[in-house]
Design an enzyme around this catalytic site. Structure first.
Site, mmCIF file in Angstrom:
data_model
loop_
_atom_site.group_PDB
_atom_site.id
_atom_site.type_symbol
_atom_site.label_atom_id
_atom_site.label_comp_id
_atom_site.label_asym_id
_atom_site.label_seq_id
_atom_site.Cartn_x
_atom_site.Cartn_y
_atom_site.Cartn_z
ATOM 1 N N TYR A 160 0.851 -1.195 0.000
ATOM 2 C CA TYR A 160 0.000 0.000 0.000
ATOM 3 C C TYR A 160 0.892 1.252 0.000
ATOM 4 O O TYR A 160 0.782 2.120 -0.861
ATOM 5 C CB TYR A 160 -0.928 -0.028 1.227
ATOM 6 N N LYS B 181 1.505 4.112 -2.836
ATOM 7 C CA LYS B 181 1.054 5.481 -2.552
ATOM 8 C C LYS B 181 2.208 6.457 -2.839
ATOM 9 O O LYS B 181 1.983 7.582 -3.272
ATOM 10 C CB LYS B 181 0.595 5.643 -1.092
HETATM 11 N N1 LIG Z 1 -8.442 5.817 5.923
HETATM 12 C C1 LIG Z 1 -7.279 6.364 6.306
HETATM 13 O O1 LIG Z 1 -6.910 6.371 7.481
HETATM 14 C C2 LIG Z 1 -6.403 7.008 5.266
HETATM 15 C C3 LIG Z 1 -6.726 6.980 3.922
HETATM 16 N N2 LIG Z 1 -5.911 7.620 3.009
HETATM 17 C C4 LIG Z 1 -6.267 7.634 1.590
HETATM 18 O O2 LIG Z 1 -7.552 8.217 1.471
HETATM 19 C C5 LIG Z 1 -8.223 7.692 0.318
HETATM 20 C C6 LIG Z 1 -9.618 7.271 0.689
HETATM 21 O O3 LIG Z 1 -9.535 6.258 1.666
HETATM 22 P P1 LIG Z 1 -10.825 5.684 2.393
HETATM 23 O O4 LIG Z 1 -11.987 6.553 2.125
HETATM 24 O O5 LIG Z 1 -10.404 5.396 3.782
HETATM 25 O O6 LIG Z 1 -10.996 4.290 1.640
HETATM 26 P P2 LIG Z 1 -12.306 3.557 1.067
HETATM 27 O O7 LIG Z 1 -11.903 2.146 0.807
HETATM 28 O O8 LIG Z 1 -13.475 3.798 1.932
HETATM 29 O O9 LIG Z 1 -12.539 4.304 -0.325
HETATM 30 C C7 LIG Z 1 -11.825 4.023 -1.495
HETATM 31 C C8 LIG Z 1 -12.781 4.002 -2.667
HETATM 32 O O10 LIG Z 1 -12.024 3.734 -3.853
HETATM 33 C C9 LIG Z 1 -12.813 2.905 -4.680
HETATM 34 N N3 LIG Z 1 -11.961 2.169 -5.624
HETATM 35 C C10 LIG Z 1 -11.013 1.259 -5.326
HETATM 36 N N4 LIG Z 1 -10.479 0.776 -6.449
HETATM 37 C C11 LIG Z 1 -11.082 1.408 -7.493
HETATM 38 C C12 LIG Z 1 -10.954 1.330 -8.907
HETATM 39 N N5 LIG Z 1 -10.107 0.485 -9.483
HETATM 40 N N6 LIG Z 1 -11.723 2.130 -9.669
HETATM 41 C C13 LIG Z 1 -12.628 2.973 -9.091
HETATM 42 N N7 LIG Z 1 -12.791 3.083 -7.766
HETATM 43 C C14 LIG Z 1 -12.033 2.310 -6.969
HETATM 44 C C15 LIG Z 1 -13.524 1.954 -3.711
HETATM 45 O O11 LIG Z 1 -14.649 1.354 -4.298
HETATM 46 C C16 LIG Z 1 -13.845 2.905 -2.564
HETATM 47 O O12 LIG Z 1 -15.147 3.439 -2.706
HETATM 48 C C17 LIG Z 1 -7.324 6.584 -0.239
HETATM 49 O O13 LIG Z 1 -6.571 7.094 -1.299
HETATM 50 C C18 LIG Z 1 -6.391 6.263 0.931
HETATM 51 O O14 LIG Z 1 -5.149 5.830 0.455
HETATM 52 C C19 LIG Z 1 -4.795 8.287 3.405
HETATM 53 C C20 LIG Z 1 -4.446 8.345 4.711
HETATM 54 C C21 LIG Z 1 -5.196 7.703 5.749
HETATM 55 C C1 LIG Z 2 -5.385 -4.330 16.096
HETATM 56 C C2 LIG Z 2 -4.937 -3.039 16.717
HETATM 57 C C3 LIG Z 2 -3.488 -3.084 17.126
HETATM 58 C C4 LIG Z 2 -5.139 -1.827 15.863
HETATM 59 C C5 LIG Z 2 -6.578 -1.570 15.403
HETATM 60 C C6 LIG Z 2 -6.709 -0.241 14.710
HETATM 61 C C7 LIG Z 2 -6.063 -0.210 13.335
HETATM 62 C C8 LIG Z 2 -6.942 -1.007 12.386
HETATM 63 C C9 LIG Z 2 -5.851 1.248 12.872
HETATM 64 C C10 LIG Z 2 -4.916 2.022 13.800
HETATM 65 C C11 LIG Z 2 -4.124 2.997 12.967
HETATM 66 C C12 LIG Z 2 -4.814 2.953 11.616
HETATM 67 C C13 LIG Z 2 -4.162 3.499 10.399
HETATM 68 C C14 LIG Z 2 -4.515 3.006 9.142
HETATM 69 C C15 LIG Z 2 -5.482 1.871 9.001
HETATM 70 C C16 LIG Z 2 -6.201 1.453 10.296
HETATM 71 C C17 LIG Z 2 -5.233 1.479 11.474
HETATM 72 C C18 LIG Z 2 -4.067 0.538 11.236
HETATM 73 C C19 LIG Z 2 -3.822 3.460 7.875
HETATM 74 C C20 LIG Z 2 -2.793 2.388 7.525
HETATM 75 C C21 LIG Z 2 -4.790 3.636 6.713
HETATM 76 C C22 LIG Z 2 -4.118 4.085 5.438
HETATM 77 C C23 LIG Z 2 -3.065 5.110 5.614
HETATM 78 O O1 LIG Z 2 -2.721 5.776 4.663
HETATM 79 C C24 LIG Z 2 -2.359 5.267 6.892
HETATM 80 C C25 LIG Z 2 -3.188 4.861 8.089
HETATM 81 C C26 LIG Z 2 -2.389 4.942 9.367
HETATM 82 C C27 LIG Z 2 -3.214 4.621 10.580
#
Ligand SMILES: NC(=O)C1=CN([C@@H]2O[C@H](COP(=O)(O)OP(=O)(O)OC[C@H]3O[C@@H](n4cnc5c(N)ncnc54)[C@H](O)[C@@H]3O)[C@@H](O)[C@H]2O)C=CC1
Ligand SMILES: CC(C)CCC[C@@H](C)[C@H]1CC[C@H]2C3=C(CC[C@]12C)[C@@]1(C)CCC(=O)C[C@@H]1CC3
Length: 338
Positions: A137, A141
Site C-alpha cells: 500500500y 502510494k
Molecule cells: N483511511 C485512512 O486512514 C487514510 C486513507 N488515506 C487515503 O484516502 C483515500 C480514501 O480512503 P478511504 O476513504 O479510507 O478508503 P475507502 O476504501 O473507503 O474508499 C476508497 C474508494 O475507492 C474505490 N476504488 C477502489 N479501487 C477502485 C478502482 N479500481 N476504480 C474505481 N474506484 C475504486 C472503492 O470502491 C472505494 O469506494 C485513499 O486514497 C487512501 O489511500 C490516506 C491516509 C489515511
Molecule cells: C489491532 C490493533 C493493534 C489496531 C486496530 C486499529 C487499526 C486497524 C488502525 C490504527 C491505525 C490505523 C491506520 C490506518 C489503518 C487502520 C489502522 C491501522 C492506515 C494504515 C490507513 C491508510 C493510511 O494511509 C495510513 C493509516 C495509518 C493509521
C-alpha cells in the site's frame, strides 16, 4: 472556473464525506467509483474501474476540478492490485484529466509515504519518501504521489496538489473502528504494545475534507500549492493507546491494560506474516496483528501541518474530543451487546 467537479473514489468513506461537503458548498458533483452505494440529488454517478480511460472520460466531461481519493483497502496484500490501481490507474486518471480539459487535480495521498516503521515526531513534508516502505500500500502510494505532483504543468494549465492525511476516523469509517471492535470482541484487545506513551495523529474526516477543499480552491498558477504535498491532521497528537481506549470504552468495551514488549510483538507479527505467505497455496489466514499495524501501534508518528496552515489557511474545524464523541455515537450497532 465552473463549479462542476468529479470525485474518483466518491463511494468510499472519505470520498462520500467530500461529496456531501462539496454539495453544501454549491458544487455539482460527478462521482466515479467501481461500486455505487448511495444516491444523492446533485450527484451524477459513473460506475467503472479507474484503470479504464474510456470509462473515466464521460465522468470528466465539463469538469474543471478532480479529486482522486480511490485506492484498494490498505489491509489487502495483493501487490498486483495496488500496482494496477494506484500506479497504472493514476497514470490513466492523469491522462484522462488532461484529455478532458480538467484544470486542477487534488490527490489524497497519505502521511505514511514517509513512514518506515520507526518514530516520526512532528514530521514535515520535506522528509524523504520511505526507502523501505512497510507494505505494498505505502510503496504504491509513494509512486502515486510522485506521478501526480510531477504532472503539475502551469503551461498546459493542469495544476496538481497532494493531501497527506493520517489515521482518518469518523462516521462510516470501514476500517479503524470496525477492526478495533472486531479485535476486542475476539478478546484480543487486552494488551498495550510497548509502554503506551507513543504519540500519533488521528484526523477527523471533516478536517480531511476541509483540507482537500481549501487546497482545491487555493490552487492557482501563482499559488505556492502547485505541485506540493500537504500534511492534514487534527494537529493534536494523542497517545495511540489513549485514543484506542477512548473509542473502546465509549462503545462499552474494556480498555487494554497489560503491556507487551514492542519488539516481541513486532517479531511475532513478522513471523505470522511470513507463515501466511508460505502457506497461502494451502490455507488462507489473515493475521489481525500485521507488522504494519504493530508498527503503527507502537511507534511515534505525528506530523507538522504548518505548511498547510501557511499556504492553504488550514485549521482543523473539529477538535479531537468532539470527533471521538461523534464517531462513537455513529456506531450504535458496534456497541457491546448490540
Ligand atoms: N483511511 C485512512 O486512514 C487514510 C486513507 N488515506 C487515503 O484516502 C483515500 C480514501 O480512503 P478511504 O476513504 O479510507 O478508503 P475507502 O476504501 O473507503 O474508499 C476508497 C474508494 O475507492 C474505490 N476504488 C477502489 N479501487 C477502485 C478502482 N479500481 N476504480 C474505481 N474506484 C475504486 C472503492 O470502491 C472505494 O469506494 C485513499 O486514497 C487512501 O489511500 C490516506 C491516509 C489515511
Ligand atoms: C489491532 C490493533 C493493534 C489496531 C486496530 C486499529 C487499526 C486497524 C488502525 C490504527 C491505525 C490505523 C491506520 C490506518 C489503518 C487502520 C489502522 C491501522 C492506515 C494504515 C490507513 C491508510 C493510511 O494511509 C495510513 C493509516 C495509518 C493509521
Amino acid at each position: 472556473m465552473n463549479k462542476r467537479c468529479a470525485v474518483i473514489g466518491g463511494s468510499g468513506f472519505l470520498g462520500r464525506h467530500l461529496v456531501e461537503k462539496l454539495l453544501d458548498r454549491g458544487y455539482s458533483v460527478s462521482v466515479f467509483d467501481i461500486r455505487q452505494i448511495y444516491v444523492l440529488p446533485g450527484v451524477t454517478f459513473h460506475q467503472g474501474d479507474l484503470c479504464d480511460r474510456q470509462a473515466l472520460l464521460p465522468a470528466l466531461k465539463d469538469v474543471s476540478l478532480v479529486f482522486h481519493c480511490a485506492s484498494p483497502a490498505p489491509a489487502s496484500d495483493d501487490r498486483g492490485l495496488f500496482e494496477r490501481v494506484n500506479i497504472q490507474g493514476t497514470r490513466t486518471v492523469i491522462q484522462a484529466c488532461i484529455e478532458a480539459g480538467v484544470q486542477k487535480m487534488v490527490l489524497t495521498s497519505s502521511a505514511s509515504v514517509v513512514f518506515e516503521g520507526t518514530d516520526i515526531k512532528n514530521g514535515r513534508e520535506d522528509l524523504p519518501y520511505a526507502k523501505k516502505p512497510i507494505d505494498y500500500y505505502t510503496e504504491t502510494k509513494i509512486e502515486q504521489e510522485k506521478l501526480v505532483l510531477e504532472a503539475c504543468d502551469k503551461e498546459k494549465g493542469f495544476l496538481t496538489v497532494a493531501i497527506r492525511p493520517h489515521g482518518i476516523f469518523g462516521p462510516r469509517d470501514p476500517q479503524l473502528v470496525p477492526i478495533l471492535v472486531d479485535t476486542a470482541r475476539r478478546g484480543k484487545m487486552k494488551f498495550i504494545i510497548g509502554d503506551g506513551t507513543n504519540l500519533v495523529d488521528f484526523t477527523f474526516v471533516e478536517n480531511v475534507v476541509h483540507g482537500h477543499i481549501l487546497a482545491a480552491e487555493r490552487l492557482r498558477p501563482d499559488s505556492p500549492a502547485c505541485g506540493k504535498a500537504y500534511h492534514i491532521t487534527n494537529d493534536e497528537p494523542v497517545r495511540f493507546w489513549d485514543f484506542m481506549s477512548e473509542v473502546l470504552v465509549g462503545l462499552g468495551y474494556a480498555a487494554p491494560r497489560y503491556h507487551l514488549p514492542y519488539f516481541l510483538v513486532y517479531g511475532l507479527a513478522l513471523l505470522l506474516w511470513l507463515l501466511a505467505l508460505i502457506l497461502r497455496p494451502l490455507v488462507s489466514f489473515k493475521p489481525t496483528f500485521t507488522p504494519m499495524r504493530v508498527a503503527l501501534a507502537g511507534t511515534h508518528h505525528y506530523y507538522c501541518c504548518d505548511r498547510a496552515k501557511q499556504d492553504l489557511g488550514y485549521k482543523p474545524v473539529v477538535g479531537l474530543k468532539d470527533g471521538i464523541t461523534r464517531t462513537v455515537q455513529s456506531y450504535p450497532h458496534l456497541r457491546k451487546g448490540a
